[in-house]
Design an enzyme around this catalytic site. Sequence first.
Site, PDB file in Angstrom:
ATOM      1  N   ASP A 165      -1.224  30.512  61.365  1.00 43.59           N
ATOM      2  CA  ASP A 165      -0.041  30.455  59.849  1.00 43.59           C
ATOM      3  C   ASP A 165       0.363  32.273  59.201  1.00 43.59           C
ATOM      4  O   ASP A 165      -0.638  32.308  59.556  1.00 43.59           O
ATOM      5  CB  ASP A 165       0.089  29.450  59.158  1.00 43.59           C
ATOM      6  CG  ASP A 165      -0.210  27.752  59.760  1.00 43.59           C
ATOM      7  OD1 ASP A 165       0.952  27.603  60.327  1.00 43.59           O
ATOM      8  OD2 ASP A 165      -0.416  27.291  58.909  1.00 43.59           O
TER       9      ASP A 165
HETATM   10  N1  URA Z   1      -3.785  24.781  61.145  1.00 43.56           N
HETATM   11  C1  URA Z   1      -3.012  24.932  60.751  1.00 43.56           C
HETATM   12  O1  URA Z   1      -1.994  24.570  59.950  1.00 43.56           O
HETATM   13  N2  URA Z   1      -2.458  26.428  60.514  1.00 43.56           N
HETATM   14  C2  URA Z   1      -3.534  27.409  61.463  1.00 43.56           C
HETATM   15  O2  URA Z   1      -1.975  28.791  61.338  1.00 43.56           O
HETATM   16  C3  URA Z   1      -3.563  27.318  61.925  1.00 43.56           C
HETATM   17  C4  URA Z   1      -3.793  25.700  62.715  1.00 43.56           C
END
Ligand code: URA
Length: 235
Positions: free
Chosen positions: A106
């Site tokens: 993310d």
């Molecule tokens: N899980 C998440 O919630 N976000 C990420 O970026 C990676 C794993």
Amino acid sequence: MKKITLDRMLQSQGFGSRKYCRQLIAEGELSIDGQVVTDYKQEVDLSDLHFRLFDEEWLYREHIYIALNKPSGIECSRKPSNHPGVMTLLPEQFSWRDVQAIGRLDHDTTGLLLLSDDGAFNHAMSSPKRHVPKLYLANTAEPVTQELIDSLLKGVQLHDEPHPLAAVSCVARGEQQIEIVVEQGKYHQVKRMLAAAGNHCQALERIAIGRLTLEALELNEGEWCYLQASDLEFL
Ligand code: URA
């Protein structure tokens, strides 16, 4: 012993179109073994080929495998919309080589991200059958309880998933911090698992993929490095 012409060699390394690479060569930008080479039709042996371009040393690489310590505020998607894209942190020729992130983090998640221009490798690494464990450090809004850890280990039901998802391991690292390992790479997986277990993720960092750790790579935020064959074995 594979040989190709100099213009093709430069193009394969992401330095631009064949036409542009020919121009660079004609302008005397390329040297090999300390000699400027200006004939783009000259053939070179690609094994252990080192060359100099724009006053920088390069090693010919058929494919590239990179680890990046991704900072917050960077998008992994190929067409970023709200934040700068991950390719802005890497040399421009990597975009020409179609280097892509293997699985996404993310925009606000930090830590270890792998990238490559080897389609077969990217595909194999992203396959759900491969079960590559990914280790995350998550800061939580509420204190970590044994109940939280137990539910993450037992499995939590996420809205659009047919079955509950369970952490491979989960341990408290502080009053409001856990280390959690998951094998899948579902959308917002760790954040959604924490929410489903009654807590909330405030910050997330990926600190290892397989046995490849951010610590061993010694990368500060925003830094990247080429992965060696020995690193790839850890995956
Ligand atoms: N899980 C998440 O919630 N976000 C990420 O970026 C990676 C794993």
